[in-house]
Enzyme design. Sequence first.
Site, PDB file in Angstrom:
ATOM      1  N   ASP A 202       0.888  -1.159  -0.063  1.00 57.04           N
ATOM      2  CA  ASP A 202      -0.205   0.088  -0.190  1.00 57.04           C
ATOM      3  C   ASP A 202       1.016   1.472   0.038  1.00 57.04           C
ATOM      4  O   ASP A 202       1.742   1.301   0.892  1.00 57.04           O
ATOM      5  CB  ASP A 202      -0.899  -0.148   1.322  1.00 57.04           C
ATOM      6  CG  ASP A 202      -1.783   1.248   1.210  1.00 57.04           C
ATOM      7  OD1 ASP A 202      -1.690   2.171   0.489  1.00 57.04           O
ATOM      8  OD2 ASP A 202      -3.162   0.848   1.729  1.00 57.04           O
ATOM      9  N   TYR A 227      -5.737  11.273  -2.838  1.00 57.42           N
ATOM     10  CA  TYR A 227      -5.982  12.473  -2.104  1.00 57.42           C
ATOM     11  C   TYR A 227      -4.829  12.825  -1.197  1.00 57.42           C
ATOM     12  O   TYR A 227      -5.086  13.991  -0.625  1.00 57.42           O
ATOM     13  CB  TYR A 227      -7.549  12.449  -1.450  1.00 57.42           C
ATOM     14  CG  TYR A 227      -7.573  11.426  -0.470  1.00 57.42           C
ATOM     15  CD1 TYR A 227      -7.226  11.439   0.707  1.00 57.42           C
ATOM     16  CD2 TYR A 227      -8.346  10.003  -1.017  1.00 57.42           C
ATOM     17  CE1 TYR A 227      -7.335  10.200   1.705  1.00 57.42           C
ATOM     18  CE2 TYR A 227      -8.564   9.123  -0.095  1.00 57.42           C
ATOM     19  CZ  TYR A 227      -7.978   9.155   1.162  1.00 57.42           C
ATOM     20  OH  TYR A 227      -8.531   8.218   2.034  1.00 57.42           O
ATOM     21  N   ARG A 394       0.729  14.168  14.547  1.00 56.34           N
ATOM     22  CA  ARG A 394       1.348  13.734  13.262  1.00 56.34           C
ATOM     23  C   ARG A 394       1.808  15.024  12.356  1.00 56.34           C
ATOM     24  O   ARG A 394       0.725  16.153  12.164  1.00 56.34           O
ATOM     25  CB  ARG A 394       0.291  12.804  12.218  1.00 56.34           C
ATOM     26  CG  ARG A 394       0.805  11.688  12.293  1.00 56.34           C
ATOM     27  CD  ARG A 394      -0.015  10.930  11.423  1.00 56.34           C
ATOM     28  NE  ARG A 394      -1.109  11.580  10.688  1.00 56.34           N
ATOM     29  CZ  ARG A 394      -1.845  10.912   9.636  1.00 56.34           C
ATOM     30  NH1 ARG A 394      -1.320   9.718   9.050  1.00 56.34           N
ATOM     31  NH2 ARG A 394      -2.879  11.566   9.015  1.00 56.34           N
TER      32      ARG A 394
HETATM   33  C1  LIG Z   1      -5.126   6.873   3.494  1.00 52.81           C
HETATM   34  C2  LIG Z   1      -5.001   5.344   3.693  1.00 52.81           C
HETATM   35  C3  LIG Z   1      -6.272   4.671   3.058  1.00 52.81           C
HETATM   36  C4  LIG Z   1      -7.562   5.176   2.732  1.00 52.81           C
HETATM   37  O1  LIG Z   1      -8.265   4.302   2.155  1.00 52.81           O
HETATM   38  P1  LIG Z   1      -9.419   4.676   1.444  1.00 52.81           P
HETATM   39  O2  LIG Z   1     -10.303   3.808   0.737  1.00 52.81           O
HETATM   40  O3  LIG Z   1      -9.198   6.114   0.685  1.00 52.81           O
HETATM   41  O4  LIG Z   1     -10.494   5.284   2.789  1.00 52.81           O
HETATM   42  C5  LIG Z   1      -5.949   3.266   3.005  1.00 52.81           C
HETATM   43  N1  LIG Z   1      -4.767   2.694   3.570  1.00 52.81           N
HETATM   44  C6  LIG Z   1      -3.706   3.456   3.746  1.00 52.81           C
HETATM   45  C7  LIG Z   1      -2.372   2.656   4.461  1.00 52.81           C
HETATM   46  C8  LIG Z   1      -3.868   4.922   4.171  1.00 52.81           C
HETATM   47  O5  LIG Z   1      -2.775   5.490   4.661  1.00 52.81           O
END
Ligand SMILES: *Cc1c(COP(=O)(O)O)cnc(C)c1O
Length: 435
Positions: A202, A227, A394
């Site tokens: 991720d 975003y 943070r």
């Molecule tokens: C911000 C973030 C998300 C966000 O997931 P959404 O599906 O956009 O809500 C997921 N995983 C990680 C590690 C993040 O930092």
Amino acid sequence: MATVPLSLRDCEHLDTQDPLQHLRSAFQLPQGVIYLDGNSLGALPRNTAQVVADAVRTEWGEGLIRSWNDAGWIDLPQRIGDKIASLIGAAPGTVVATDSTSINLYKVLSAAIGMAGQDAPQRKRVVSERSNFPTDLYIAQSVCRQHGCELQLVDASELDAALTDEVAVLMLTHVNYRTGAMFDMQAVTRRAHAAGALVVWDLAHSAGAVPVALQDAQADYAVGCGYKYLNGGPGAPAFVWVHPRHTDRFWQPLSGWFGHAAPFAFTPGYEPAQGIQRYLCGTQPILSLRALECGVDSVLAAGTGGDAMRALRRKSLALTDLFITLVEQRCASHDLKLVTPREHARRGSQVSLARQDGAYPIMQALIARGVIGDFRAGDPQATLGHVDQMDILRFGFTPLYNSFADVWHAVEHLQAVLSSSEWTQARFNSKQAVT
Ligand SMILES: *Cc1c(COP(=O)(O)O)cnc(C)c1O
């Protein structure tokens, strides 16, 4: 640590030497705000409003349905995907911008488990980090239930021991959202492969923030967020990458018509498109994709692909180094614990400070002063005194629009909040829905 205390003038001097200084003017930032939360929601590029307004008025209003072809709507996931690919060390044609990070994770984790099931049916375990972002763990729990797998959560230090011959997939977030600690993608991927597991990365806190080399690392799957550092706007589409050696081997489970080989043939049988297009599901959010493209372009304004990321990385490390030094010089007596690694190779683009008490109201007091960071609660079930258990302040640093003087002023405010009783005021203690 610098022996001579740094001054505002030193920081302003750093700004005059900054080769990326001109990029700040491409963002619309409110007066009086020092924005250190681009790791949660990137700032607004100046041209986004106009581009989205044109997409509404002209492409939608005038072009109507014709704009799927005439305005190139149909190609946006791939076109933006190619731009993102250049920032994460991936080849053109291997990334699409679509859906959310959570949904894309569902697709790739299902595909990874499905492939592992074909190659090694005895492997029934997914390993992840206990302090991974919760949505990643929630999605993994659901996928594991569907596939009869078990999710095993470990500390980063326990990863090697966890990589047994029962593991199908290792699913990690490259830069930890709480601590800002970064994995060595290449080394971890190599170790997982040596143990016979596939790796899902991720990149939510990596894309647009740190150089990433997916292809060089020979990673298997990746997802990431639009975003945060990609400045795509609230709820922007996310992205998904699959190594070309895997793409055509497996259907992802959300087999919608945009992932079909011939969506407009309207045949009743699903036949996946070749290549990354099969990771699309339904009709794409065109207005959001338009905004996302402006955000991705705002990153590419720093250079082409890997060059942009190297230039941004240089400044990001200088900003976070400066912040750490100033906090240590000016806030030493205030029980703040640096939880972000000092070692550059292990640091993302944020600095996290843990505090046993008061982290939430301290951040609220900072926000009231115009210094916007955020707060992440500790896990009450974690071991007492362990960083997972502590509340965290943070501070995200975006080299596109943060200056060295911003860092100075942010620490000045932090010092002022901590050394007065300002943060103990009741108004800073009531929690809102989004922290
Ligand atoms: C911000 C973030 C998300 C966000 O997931 P959404 O599906 O956009 O809500 C997921 N995983 C990680 C590690 C993040 O930092």
